[in-house]
Design an enzyme around this catalytic site. Structure first.
Site, mmCIF file in Angstrom:
data_model
loop_
_atom_site.group_PDB
_atom_site.id
_atom_site.type_symbol
_atom_site.label_atom_id
_atom_site.label_comp_id
_atom_site.label_asym_id
_atom_site.label_seq_id
_atom_site.Cartn_x
_atom_site.Cartn_y
_atom_site.Cartn_z
ATOM 1 N N ASN A 175 0.853 -1.186 0.000
ATOM 2 C CA ASN A 175 0.000 0.000 0.000
ATOM 3 C C ASN A 175 0.891 1.239 0.000
ATOM 4 O OD1 ASN A 175 -1.877 2.000 0.387
ATOM 5 N ND2 ASN A 175 -2.255 1.511 2.541
ATOM 6 N N GLY A 198 1.957 2.525 10.603
ATOM 7 C CA GLY A 198 2.829 3.678 10.428
ATOM 8 C C GLY A 198 3.483 4.160 11.707
ATOM 9 N N LYS A 210 0.013 4.233 -0.282
ATOM 10 C CA LYS A 210 -0.704 5.407 0.247
ATOM 11 C C LYS A 210 -0.556 6.570 -0.754
ATOM 12 C CE LYS A 210 0.308 3.592 4.776
ATOM 13 N NZ LYS A 210 -0.009 3.689 6.166
ATOM 14 N N SER A 251 3.195 -1.813 10.464
ATOM 15 C CA SER A 251 4.638 -1.692 10.706
ATOM 16 C C SER A 251 5.402 -2.984 10.396
ATOM 17 C CB SER A 251 4.913 -1.225 12.139
ATOM 18 O OG SER A 251 4.389 0.085 12.330
ATOM 19 N N GLU A 260 -5.414 -5.223 10.570
ATOM 20 C CA GLU A 260 -4.445 -4.153 10.767
ATOM 21 C C GLU A 260 -4.814 -3.346 12.012
ATOM 22 O OE1 GLU A 260 -2.323 -2.937 6.954
ATOM 23 O OE2 GLU A 260 -4.225 -1.896 6.926
ATOM 24 N N HIS A 279 -9.529 0.661 4.467
ATOM 25 C CA HIS A 279 -8.273 0.905 5.187
ATOM 26 C C HIS A 279 -8.557 1.848 6.353
ATOM 27 C CE1 HIS A 279 -4.247 2.364 6.098
ATOM 28 N NE2 HIS A 279 -3.808 1.268 5.502
ATOM 29 N N GLU A 286 -7.082 4.316 7.501
ATOM 30 C CA GLU A 286 -6.930 5.755 7.227
ATOM 31 C C GLU A 286 -8.182 6.295 6.548
ATOM 32 O OE1 GLU A 286 -3.135 5.529 5.239
ATOM 33 O OE2 GLU A 286 -2.191 5.022 7.145
HETATM 34 C C1 PEP Z 1 -0.871 0.128 5.809
HETATM 35 O O1 PEP Z 1 -0.863 1.204 5.266
HETATM 36 O O2 PEP Z 1 -1.778 -0.685 5.581
HETATM 37 C C2 PEP Z 1 0.214 -0.217 6.738
HETATM 38 C C3 PEP Z 1 0.165 -1.368 7.343
HETATM 39 O O3 PEP Z 1 1.187 0.712 6.889
HETATM 40 P P1 PEP Z 1 2.596 0.489 7.656
HETATM 41 O O4 PEP Z 1 3.191 -0.782 7.104
HETATM 42 O O5 PEP Z 1 3.412 1.687 7.296
HETATM 43 O O6 PEP Z 1 2.310 0.374 9.105
#
Ligand code: PEP
Length: 261
Positions: free
Chosen positions: A13, A178, A15, A218, A172, A100, A102
């Protein structure tokens, strides 16, 4: 067939990155050699911003790398300024992410809307990664299972079990996205078990068995193995680390090594 593809899935992803088209193409080209080298063991899919779908598709031409969008609208067309429908995306890519965290937190997406998006994606012939996960305050209040079951139930209620082979669920935890604070593998595995249970309740054991459950939050080259070696984990959704071609390539190799065990 345990699910649409028996390989673990490593989904990138991006973003709202990279800002420049040439950098998006370079990133796609940078991960292609590893994706090709380990294609038999690992499925790789890239999720760039909408505007980079076409250039990235060009860069991946002929390569065994999946391509998807990070969001879609549930209606086919209409007066929805700024939106892109799943039906439109089907000409450009094979995947879409729905729900997601976000999108939920920053743009107010509801469980019901996430379900409609996921249903529209399937209707348009796409494969969907639907995201679920609790916020930190919800985890602290001991509500992880309740939240995940609610989000999962809402999305699965909108999906036909017969299409489960085109569904992936990403667990997640919001507090891990992040932040560099990845979930303990055992903790993530327990919640992915909750997801698996919810899938079986909604779809029945056979159709649920076709759904891959991913961990995201992460994940990087140093910890990816600890997730994909979990029984309940069929891959990872990766944000930040997927923007570094060398690191993401190392992750593809690491997942391939676990798959080969
Ligand atoms: C994500 O955007 O789904 C995600 C898991 O981001 P990150 O790996 O940066 O935590």
């Amino acid at each position: 067939m345990p699910h649409d593809d028996a390989r673990p899935l490593l989904a990138a992803n991006w973003k709202m990155n990279p800002v420049v088209r040439a950098d998006a193409v370079e990133l796609a080209r940078g991960v292609t050699p590893a994706a090709l080298e380990y294609a038999e063991a690992v499925e790789v899919a890239l999720f760039p911003p909408f505007c980079w779908l076409a250039p990235v598709a060009g860069a991946l031409d002929g390569a065994a790398v999946g391509l998807g969008a990070q969001d879609c609208h549930w209606e086919r067309s209409g007066a929805y300024t700024g939106e892109v429908s799943a039906a439109m995306l089907s000409g450009w890519c094979g995947w879409v992410i729905a729900g997601h965290s976000e999108r939920r937190a920053l743009f107010g997406e509801t469980d019901e809307q996430v379900g409609r998006k996921a249903a529209a994606a399937l209707e348009a012939g796409l494969r969907v990664i639907a995201c679920v996960g609790e916020r930190e305050d919800e985890m602290d209040a001991g509500r992880t299972e309740e939240v995940v079951r609610r989000q999962l139930g809402a999305v699965l209620a909108a999906l036909p079990a017969a299409e489960s082979h085109r569904v992936v669920i990403a667990y997640e935890p919001v507090w891990a996205i992040g932040t560099g604070r990845s979930a303990e593998p055992a903790q993530a595995g327990a919640t992915m078990g909750v997801v698996r249970h919810g899938l079986e309740e909604a779809f029945g054991a056979e159709a649920a068995g076709r759904v891959r459950v991913l961990y995201g939050g992460s994940v990087n080259a140093a910890n990816v193995t600890s997730y994909v070696e979990l029984e309940s984990c069929a891959g990872c959704l990766v944000g930040g680390a997927s923007l570094k071609a060398a690191e993401f390539s190392t992750m593809i190799e690491a997942v391939a090594r676990v798959a080969a065990r």
